[in-house]
Design a protein around this motif. Structure first.
Motif, PDB file in Angstrom:
ATOM      1  N   PRO A  98       0.912  -1.171  -0.005  1.00  0.00           N
ATOM      2  CA  PRO A  98       0.019  -0.131   0.053  1.00  0.00           C
ATOM      3  C   PRO A  98       1.084   1.313   0.071  1.00  0.00           C
ATOM      4  O   PRO A  98       0.327   2.374   0.438  1.00  0.00           O
ATOM      5  CB  PRO A  98      -0.916  -0.155   1.317  1.00  0.00           C
ATOM      6  N   TYR A  99       1.949   1.342  -0.477  1.00  0.00           N
ATOM      7  CA  TYR A  99       2.958   2.473  -0.451  1.00  0.00           C
ATOM      8  C   TYR A  99       2.894   2.892  -2.052  1.00  0.00           C
ATOM      9  O   TYR A  99       2.767   2.338  -2.817  1.00  0.00           O
ATOM     10  CB  TYR A  99       4.251   2.193  -0.114  1.00  0.00           C
ATOM     11  N   PRO A 100       3.009   4.173  -2.170  1.00  0.00           N
ATOM     12  CA  PRO A 100       3.031   4.869  -3.389  1.00  0.00           C
ATOM     13  C   PRO A 100       3.970   4.701  -4.295  1.00  0.00           C
ATOM     14  O   PRO A 100       5.345   4.403  -3.856  1.00  0.00           O
ATOM     15  CB  PRO A 100       2.906   6.382  -2.985  1.00  0.00           C
ATOM     16  N   ALA A 118      -2.401   8.100  -5.434  1.00  0.00           N
ATOM     17  CA  ALA A 118      -3.448   9.142  -5.408  1.00  0.00           C
ATOM     18  C   ALA A 118      -3.184   9.973  -4.106  1.00  0.00           C
ATOM     19  O   ALA A 118      -3.757  11.198  -4.283  1.00  0.00           O
ATOM     20  CB  ALA A 118      -4.796   8.536  -5.441  1.00  0.00           C
ATOM     21  N   LEU A 119      -2.464   9.442  -3.364  1.00  0.00           N
ATOM     22  CA  LEU A 119      -2.029  10.380  -2.076  1.00  0.00           C
ATOM     23  C   LEU A 119      -1.778  11.706  -2.310  1.00  0.00           C
ATOM     24  O   LEU A 119      -1.734  12.733  -1.588  1.00  0.00           O
ATOM     25  CB  LEU A 119      -1.156   9.372  -1.237  1.00  0.00           C
ATOM     26  N   PHE A 120      -0.828  11.585  -3.232  1.00  0.00           N
ATOM     27  CA  PHE A 120       0.031  12.876  -3.655  1.00  0.00           C
ATOM     28  C   PHE A 120      -0.697  13.705  -4.690  1.00  0.00           C
ATOM     29  O   PHE A 120      -0.530  14.971  -4.754  1.00  0.00           O
ATOM     30  CB  PHE A 120       1.337  12.316  -4.393  1.00  0.00           C
ATOM     31  N   THR A 121      -1.801  13.321  -5.341  1.00  0.00           N
ATOM     32  CA  THR A 121      -2.742  14.248  -6.221  1.00  0.00           C
ATOM     33  C   THR A 121      -3.767  14.600  -5.622  1.00  0.00           C
ATOM     34  O   THR A 121      -4.434  15.819  -6.114  1.00  0.00           O
ATOM     35  CB  THR A 121      -3.026  13.402  -7.397  1.00  0.00           C
ATOM     36  N   ALA A 122      -4.356  14.178  -4.168  1.00  0.00           N
ATOM     37  CA  ALA A 122      -5.342  14.695  -3.649  1.00  0.00           C
ATOM     38  C   ALA A 122      -5.113  16.022  -2.951  1.00  0.00           C
ATOM     39  O   ALA A 122      -4.249  16.389  -2.434  1.00  0.00           O
ATOM     40  CB  ALA A 122      -5.488  13.700  -2.130  1.00  0.00           C
ATOM     41  N   GLY A 123      -6.021  16.866  -3.590  1.00  0.00           N
ATOM     42  CA  GLY A 123      -6.045  18.286  -3.176  1.00  0.00           C
ATOM     43  C   GLY A 123      -5.347  19.098  -4.277  1.00  0.00           C
ATOM     44  O   GLY A 123      -5.340  20.470  -3.852  1.00  0.00           O
ATOM     45  N   ALA A 124      -4.848  18.459  -5.254  1.00  0.00           N
ATOM     46  CA  ALA A 124      -4.181  19.395  -6.033  1.00  0.00           C
ATOM     47  C   ALA A 124      -5.166  19.967  -7.090  1.00  0.00           C
ATOM     48  O   ALA A 124      -6.166  19.260  -7.301  1.00  0.00           O
ATOM     49  CB  ALA A 124      -3.248  18.746  -6.933  1.00  0.00           C
ATOM     50  N   THR A 253      -3.961   1.614   6.944  1.00  0.00           N
ATOM     51  CA  THR A 253      -5.178   2.148   7.501  1.00  0.00           C
ATOM     52  C   THR A 253      -5.814   2.650   5.986  1.00  0.00           C
ATOM     53  O   THR A 253      -6.961   2.164   5.882  1.00  0.00           O
ATOM     54  CB  THR A 253      -5.068   2.963   8.398  1.00  0.00           C
ATOM     55  N   LEU A 254      -5.168   3.511   5.263  1.00  0.00           N
ATOM     56  CA  LEU A 254      -5.748   4.183   4.135  1.00  0.00           C
ATOM     57  C   LEU A 254      -6.099   3.152   3.088  1.00  0.00           C
ATOM     58  O   LEU A 254      -7.147   2.997   2.479  1.00  0.00           O
ATOM     59  CB  LEU A 254      -4.771   5.098   3.469  1.00  0.00           C
ATOM     60  N   ALA A 255      -5.430   1.913   2.962  1.00  0.00           N
ATOM     61  CA  ALA A 255      -5.550   0.839   1.927  1.00  0.00           C
ATOM     62  C   ALA A 255      -6.583  -0.025   2.349  1.00  0.00           C
ATOM     63  O   ALA A 255      -7.158  -0.586   1.454  1.00  0.00           O
ATOM     64  CB  ALA A 255      -4.148   0.090   1.888  1.00  0.00           C
ATOM     65  N   THR A 256      -7.089  -0.044   3.430  1.00  0.00           N
ATOM     66  CA  THR A 256      -8.196  -0.980   3.940  1.00  0.00           C
ATOM     67  C   THR A 256      -9.477  -0.280   4.233  1.00  0.00           C
ATOM     68  O   THR A 256     -10.401  -0.665   4.584  1.00  0.00           O
ATOM     69  CB  THR A 256      -7.848  -1.805   5.109  1.00  0.00           C
ATOM     70  N   SER A 257      -9.246   1.113   4.220  1.00  0.00           N
ATOM     71  CA  SER A 257     -10.748   1.964   4.527  1.00  0.00           C
ATOM     72  C   SER A 257     -11.407   2.070   3.223  1.00  0.00           C
ATOM     73  O   SER A 257     -10.868   1.922   2.351  1.00  0.00           O
ATOM     74  CB  SER A 257     -10.164   3.210   5.009  1.00  0.00           C
TER      75      SER A 257
END
Length: 257
Positions: A98-100, A118-124, A253-257
């Motif tokens: 689950p790592y980018p 997608a962690l890095f594009t969120a909010g852009a 946690t993010l990967a399983t949510s």
């Protein structure tokens, strides 16, 4: 062809004598090649290009300038010939979850990513997320990741230094222009708050805020070891690893949510 050869020789800081010795050709003949008084064979062109560590695309360009066919193919990533490459990349990206992990081309355009990317594009802002996405522009633009990078001056200096070295190594005007653009973005002044942890004494981490959580990453770059295709030679996988237990826990946690 002679002008291209001379430009690359000067870019590498080599004299005609230096290059002639490395390539096993007389300095006189090399001088004749550069001035157009002698037409080199394709074998000699490739030998000179090898000693100058020219990118495959530039080797093809010099062959064409010399009146010869390109030596290295350039396929689209979706072509059947690159199916093993796509499979290898997909295995790396999927296996890193689950790592980018991101697949980028030689100009830092995003080709593919695993879901954690997608962690890095969120909010852009949308204009930075519209293909082709340039990951360096996304990282340092004030409408992109920059406001959430906790050690922005440090990370910015790291990326600009890396880009400058890549531009010098490839003599690629697109990369030089990108470097000049990124230099103009804010965030180069000031100092990040010191963090006295083990990783900061070994590598430059990416410290990134996601929601209210401070995440810390170290990154690696994977290249194909023996590329003979122009497209493949420009591909790289940028993989991000958690640098502390809190980041590891958060990513799982993010990967399983």
């Amino acid at each position: 062809m002679g002008e291209l050869l001379r430009d690359w020789r000067r870019t590498r800081g080599m004299s005609q004598l230096d290059l002639s010795i490395e390539a096993g050709v007389s300095a006189r003949h090399l001088s004749f090649v550069e001035t157009g008084r002698s037409r080199p064979s394709p074998e000699l062109i490739l030998r000179l290009a090898e000693q100058l560590e020219m990118p495959l695309a530039e080797r093809n360009r010099m062959l064409l300038a010399g009146g010869y066919a390109p030596a290295y193919p350039s396929h689209e990533l979706n072509d059947p010939e690159l199916a093993p490459v796509r499979a290898a990349v997909r295995q790396i990206l999927d296996g890193h979850s689950p790592y980018p992990a991101l697949l980028i081309d030689r100009h830092w355009h995003l080709v593919e990513a695993n879901p954690a990317g997608a962690l890095f594009t969120a909010g852009a802002q949308p204009h930075l997320r519209t293909p082709p996405i340039n990951v360096l522009r996304l990282s340092l633009h004030p409408d992109g990741m920059a406001p959430r990078i906790l050690n922005l001056p440090e990370w910015r200096a790291h990326l600009l230094n890396r880009l400058r070295q890549q531009a010098a190594a490839t003599n690629d005007p697109v990369l030089y222009d990108l470097h000049e653009e990124l230099r103009g973005y804010p965030g180069g002044n000031g100092h990040a708050a010191p963090v006295n942890d083990a990783v900061s004494h070994v590598v430059v981490p990416l410290r990134y805020r996601h929601n209210d959580q401070a995440l810390s990453f170290i990154s690696t770059t994977t290249l194909f070891g023996t590329p003979l295709d122009v497209t493949v030679s420009g591909l790289a996988v940028e993989a991000f690893f958690p640098a502390d237990p809190a980041t590891t826990e958060m990513l799982h946690t993010l990967a399983t949510s």
